[in-house]
Structure formats: C-alpha cells, structure tokens
Design an enzyme around this catalytic site. Structure first.
Site, short mmCIF file in Angstrom:
data_model
loop_
_atom_site.label_atom_id
_atom_site.label_comp_id
_atom_site.label_asym_id
_atom_site.label_seq_id
_atom_site.Cartn_x
_atom_site.Cartn_y
_atom_site.Cartn_z
CD GLU A 68 -3.56 3.59 -5.91
OE1 GLU A 68 -2.98 2.99 -4.99
OE2 GLU A 68 -3.84 4.80 -5.84
CG HIS B 12 -2.38 -0.42 -3.69
ND1 HIS B 12 -2.89 0.83 -3.42
CD2 HIS B 12 -2.55 -1.13 -2.55
CE1 HIS B 12 -3.33 0.87 -2.17
NE2 HIS B 12 -3.13 -0.32 -1.61
CB SER C 9 -0.89 0.02 1.25
OG SER C 9 -1.80 -1.03 1.19
CG ASN D 28 -3.83 4.80 0.57
OD1 ASN D 28 -5.06 4.84 0.70
ND2 ASN D 28 -3.14 3.68 0.63
#
Ligand code: T1G
Length: 669
Positions: free
Chosen positions: A424, A412, A391, A462
């Site tokens: 991702e 991801h 992550s 994120n």
C-alpha cells in the site's frame, strides 16, 4: 516470404492478426515461386497470446485453430522466428509450424489456466505429442513459463540464436525447402497410469482443483487415445465453455485491473526518481523482509538497527533466506554472493547518507517513529525519499514533524514482505507527486502489486479486513462458531479462515489496538466482547497455546476448543440473543456484503480512487480467492438493485453502529 505480425504493444492475436495471418498463408500457398515462409513478430515480442480483450464477446472468425490448420495444410514449410514471449495462442501457433527458431532468452508458455481457461488452439494436443503427457500436465496446469534453453532441451524449438533472428530464420527456412514437419503427425510418447496419476494429483493440488486444471488434464490425456482432430474439437469446445464462465471473467478482470495500477506511473503529473540504494531502518521481521525484497530486486541495501542483537538477528534472517534457497537449488552460489555484495548493515546513522529511499520499519509506536524520523532527517540526503512501513499509525503526523513533509509517504508491506505481493502506497496530505510516482515505480521493480491509499486508519486492506472481522464476531454472537465461519471461508477459497488467522497473528495485538481505540467507541454501538474475554483469559492464539482454538504441542493445526464455544454461548446469553443456525452461504454472503459496504465507504471518503484497487488489495494481501474476482467484481455481477436490497438486510442484522454506504460508487469506473 516473411510474414510479420505487427500489433503493438505485445502482438496480441486479435481478430485482425488472425485475418492477416490467414490471408498471408493462403497467398504464400498460391505463389509457387515461394518455397518457404517465416512468421515473425514486430517490436519487442512474438505473439504474447490471443487478445484477452476479445474473450467476453463471441469470437470472430477466423479462429486461431483455423489459422494453425492452414499452416499445417500448406504444402510448403512455414517456420516461426520467436523473440520476447511466445505465450498461449502465440506458442500454439508456433507449434503448428514446421520449425521454430528463437532468440536467446525468449519465453514460452501456455498460461491459459491463470485466466480460468485452457489452451484453445491445440496446445493440449500438440504439446503432449512432443514432450509427453506428464511434462505437458506440469507445464499447462501450472501455466509455467520456460526459457528458450529449456524449450530447446525439450525439443520444442530447433535452434537458439544470439542475434539476427530474421537472417537465421531465413537460413533455416531455406534448409527446409520441400519438407513439412507437422507435430500433429507425431504419436504421444507412452506413459504409465501411475506416472500420469502422480503428475495429475500434483497439478490438481497446485492448481487448487480448479475446473480449468481438471479439464486441461483430461484434454492432455486424450492425446493417448484420440486422433488429433477429435482431440482438437473436444479441446475447443471445452475452451469455449470455460471462456464464458464467471471464474474466467473474474480472472480476466483481475488481469486488467492489475495492469491498470501501473497506469499511474508518470500519470501522477510527475516522473519517478531513480532509486538504486535503499536504507531500511529496523532489523525486525518486517525490516529484514523488506531488505530481502529489495536485494532480490537488485537494489543496494543497508539495514540499520541501533540494537546490536536485533541487527544481528535481522542480518541472520536475510542470510538464512538466501542460504535456504541456495540449498534448495533455487539460486546459485554466484547469485547469493552477488546479492550479499549489495547488502550491508550498521548501527551507525551515517550508513544511510547515500540512500535514495529510506524505509522505516521500527516498532509501531508513534513516539518511537517521531524519534526515528528525526534521526533519519539528520543524516539522509536532502533529495532522499522517506517512507514509513507502519500498518496503522498516522503518517501525516509523522510527516508534520519533519522539515520536508513532501518527501514523506507510506510503503505498507505485508508480512512476509519478501513474499506478499501487495504493497500500500500511502499518499499523505503533503506527499509530492514525485514520491508517489517513485513509490509506484519502486513497487513495480520489486514485482509487487501496489495500491495507492490516502492516509487513514487501516489504509485500504485493514479497513476492509476490520469490517469483515466485525461481521464474523457478530455471527459468533448470533449463533455461528469459529470453526464454522473459518470453514465457510476456506471452502469459498480463502487459504485460512479469519479466526485461524487471528490466532496466528496473536489476539493480543488487536486487543491492544481496541483498548487504544476504546475512548472513541460509542457506547450505543454494537460491540462484541468475545475477543476481549478470550484475551482476559490469556488466550492469545498460537503463541499462548490457545485462542479461538487450542494448539496442543503435537497438533499441527487448530483444534476446536469446547470451552471457547461456551464463552461464545455465554456472550449471546448475556445479551439476550437467541442463537440461530448459520449456513455456509449465509456466512459468506454476509462477509462479502460487509466488504462491499466498507469499500463503498473508502471510495466516498476518497481513500481509494478506483474501486477495483480494493479487489486487487484483497487478492494480493488478504488471501481473497483470485478466481472470485473480489467484492467489487461480485457487486457488479450482483447489480445495483439486488445489492441495495441485500445491504438493507445487512444493516438490520448488524445493529446499531453499522453505517450503510452509498454503494452506487462501486459501479463507477
Ligand atoms: N491480450 C490483450 N492485451 C494484453 C495481453 C493479451 N493476451 N497481454 C498483455 N496485454 C496488454 C496489457 O493489458 C497491457 O495493456 C499491455 O498489453 C502490456 O502488458 C487461444 C486462449 C505479455 C508478459 O496470458 O503475461 O492465448 O495497459 O503491462 O509487463 O489458447 O502482458 O498497455 O493497455 O503486462 O511487459 C495467453 C498475458 C492469452 C499473456 C507482457 N497469454 N500477458 O508483460 O506488459 S489466452 C497470456 C502477459 C490464449 C489461446 C489462449 C504480459 C506480457 P495496456 P503488460 P509486460
């Protein structure tokens, strides 16, 4: 007479198509020697719907209802020969014909609600006259796509053929010489108020009460009380109004932005490698979720974990997933055995030797990742691609310790990996174009929505999530409370507010990340201590029974905890901040602006190439309401000047450490 629609790639019902159809129908009507006509699509499909590209402009004549009326007013039979998909206006055109014949596997549907509109060419008026109000509510309000078998069962098509569609269509048309079968002449089957109410409530819940869903129900119910021509006129007026709404514009924006993602396939000056066999390293929640996603997409999968118990638990999660779907009738026993025949598991590294793609999903610790990649390299085929599901760890650092960094990249996934559409694809410094193209192709095959990110902390989603969470914490210090912020975002359309999400994922995870980053934190930058205070008090969220909220044994949902609000008020007081009230609009605007600002940073820093990819990421990975379009869409609607003024205000209230971005980049395609 054979009338062929030929508008590649999907025979969209453009203005030219409508003009051509109307001309052909009039020509057919005028030629007495012609007894019947067949409308068919060239290429891989029938008409997949009206041309969505035309929807932001005034629609040119002839409108589709005009074409369908010409079919019904024609004294001679006109039938539709269907293959591929017959969606939206394509299906509506077919319902205006006197008969419908379809190739096996043809897909039908009225998916207009997914675009923020309703069927605008008789779908809400003809379908109920055929299959009744409840079934029409179910299909139209969910935009459901059904296969030919179900359409035949519902009576929507006359015949299914395995091949020779045109030959069989001519036979059917010939059998109809001299006859007309107009659906408009049918009477909608009666129904009870209770059944209609039940179907409506179910559709509204599923459709999140969106305006187009409400309007579709109203139009469908009109078929019980209004003559069809009145109903058609009201339907068209409602369609036109919805078509021009911001929500419909946002949904069209999302539709085309999603399709743009795959333009990269091959455009990254490389072709994707063939992928058949996947090895997943790590049988934890993510690893088993990734294994399920790959199995369900048809890949062969081996899952490896050197911890026997972890492996057993991971395998059990995979088997349980399919057992539940079998029990609920979503999947057949044959399919389950076929899926599991492609699934294997092992503690032996030798089990990965035949994998084309190896996905690492082990514990988020860089040392562990280095060790795992060393093992992978020792056993993987030299041409296998290696991906990390990390992550936020540095994949360049992982790649740098491998013999061939060009084959290392990030994939991801978002938890649960078998459900969340976002993935991702992290392109590291040394990642080859082949690896990226293969990642895109793999994501498409998984049915995922991929965005390509450079290898930076937090990648795309994120990074944006951290920026808006920071604003939420600032607002706690300044006068808002967790339940107020969560409700504001849930009313805006998020499934869950940020503090409820934090409690669900565990406050300790972010806490340990903050502690690891503490050394880089500038003391002069504004920092909110509230989350740390909660963690120091052992308030880690659901897992500990309390976090921002409390979770008593019997409570299904978060309960406001007055002691948390005291902690928040004390934090404001400690900083000498005079708390002030927040409105819902204040909260939402500030959060959206913070997202826009962070997206601008991502573009300037070349983390993401296309601004719209960020909207895709937020909608498909973070619960951003699709019908809002996304922060980039909102920024573009706001306009560059208004945005600059609002961001200046955001910088002032955010305090030291807030970095205003150059948002001009948001307006570049
Ligand atoms: N209009 C314009 N372009 C469309 C389009 C459409 N309806 N559908 C697809 N495209 C483009 C798409 O942008 C892409 O373009 C290419 O076609 C291939 O699409 C009056 C008002 C048909 C199942 O909602 O579900 O009718 O990127 O990559 O995976 O009541 O496209 O190549 O330039 O998706 O094989 C209702 C939407 C419209 C169907 C094919 N119809 N489309 O999937 O290819 S509203 C829909 C799809 C309406 C009436 C109302 C899928 C597909 P480019 P693709 P695919």
């Amino acid at each position: 007479m054979i009338i062929t629609v030929d508008n590649p790639p999907i025979n969209a019902g453009s203005t030219e198509v409508r003009q051509g159809l109307l001309h052909a129908i009039h020509e057919f009507q005028d030629k007495a020697q012609l007894k019947a006509a067949v409308i068919i699509g060239a290429g891989s499909t029938f008409i997949a719907g009206s041309d969505i590209k035309e929807f932001s402009l005034p629609l040119a004549e002839p409108h589709l209802p005009t074409v369908i009326n010409a079919i019904e007013n024609c004294s001679k039979p006109i039938i539709c020969a269907l293959h591929g998909v017959a969606l939206g206006g394509g299906f509506e055109l077919a319902l205006g014909c006197d008969a419908r014949i379809a190739l096996t596997g043809t897909v039908f549907g009225l998916p207009e609600v997914t675009l923020g509109i309703i069927p605008g060419a008789g779908g809400t008026q003809r379908l109920p006259r055929f299959i009744g109000v409840e079934k029409s509510i179910e299909l139209i309000c969910a935009g459901t796509r059904i296969k030919a078998d179900e359409a035949l069962q519902l009576g929507l098509i006359n015949q299914i053929v395995k091949d020779d569609l045109i030959g069989n269509a001519i036979v059917l048309a010939t059998s109809m010489f001299g006859s007309k079968k107009r659906i408009r002449e049918l009477t909608t089957p009666k129904s009870t108020a209770a059944n209609i109410l039940a179907a409506s409530n179910k559709a509204l819940k599923l459709g999140k009460n969106r305006p187009q869903v409400q309007k579709a129900i109203e139009m469908i119910c009109n078929t019980l009380i209004l003559p069809i021509d009145e109903g058609l006129a009201i339907e068209r007026e409602a369609f036109e109004k919805l078509r021009l709404s911001t929500e419909a514009k946002a949904l069209r924006y999302q539709f085309f932005a999603e399709r743009k993602l795959f333009k990269g396939l091959g455009a990254h000056d490389a072709e994707a490698k063939p992928i058949n066999q996947i090895a997943v390293i790590g049988a934890g929640t993510m690893g088993s979720g990734i294994a399920i996603a790959c199995l369900s997409a048809g890949y062969g999968v081996v899952i490896l974990d050197q911890n026997v118990n972890a492996l057993a638990n991971g395998v059990k999660r995979v088997e349980q997933f399919y057992a539940v779907r079998l029990k609920s009738g979503k999947i057949s026993a044959e399919k389950v055995s076929e899926l599991l025949s492609r699934f294997s598991h092992s503690v032996q590294w030798g089990s990965i030797v035949s994998a084309d793609l190896i996905i690492e999903a082990v514990f988020e610790d860089i040392t562990v990742k280095h060790e795992v990649f060393q093992k992978i390299e020792a056993y993987a085929r030299a041409d296998a691609l290696l991906a990390s599901n990390t992550s936020y760890l540095d994949i360049d650092a992982i790649a740098a310790k491998t013999a061939n960094p060009s084959r290392v990249f990030g994939l991801h996934f978002f938890s649960p990996a078998q459900v969340m559409k976002l993935i991702e694809i992290v392109r590291c410094k040394a990642t080859s174009a082949v690896a990226v193209a293969t990642g895109l192709s793999f994501a498409k095959h998984l049915g995922k929505t991929p965005v390509i990110s450079a290898n930076v902390f937090g990648f795309i989603g994120n990074r944006i999530y951290t920026a808006y969470r920071r604003q939420c914490e600032f607002m706690l210090e300044e006068g808002a409370y967790p339940e107020q912020i969560d409700k504001a975002l849930e009313d805006y359309g998020f499934a869950m507010g940020p503090f409820a999400v934090a409690d669900m994922s565990g406050l300790d995870i972010a806490w340990s990340m903050r502690q690891s980053q503490a050394i880089n934190r500038k003391p002069e930058h504004r920092y909110v201590t509230i989350p740390d205070t909660l963690c120091l008090a052992g308030r880690f969220g659901r897992k500990s029974g309390f976090g921002y909220y409390q979770y008593p044994e019997d409570a299904g949902k978060p309960i406001v905890d007055p002691s948390v609000n005291l902690i928040i008020e004390a934090a404001s007081q400690a900083k000498g901040i005079e708390r002030k009230p927040f409105t819902t609009v204040d909260i939402v605007d500030r959060i959206i602006l913070s997202m826009i600002n962070e997206i601008a940073h991502l573009i300037v820093d070349k983390v993401v190439s296309d601004p719209t990819d960020c909207d895709i990421a937020l909608v498909n990975g973070y619960g951003f309401p699709r019908w809002r379009g996304g922060p980039v869409f909102i920024a573009r609607e706001l306009g560059i000047d208004t945005l600059k003024v609002q961001l200046k205000q955001l910088a002032v209230v955010s305090g030291p450490g807030f970095l205003a971005a150059n948002t001009d980049v948001i307006f570049r395609d």
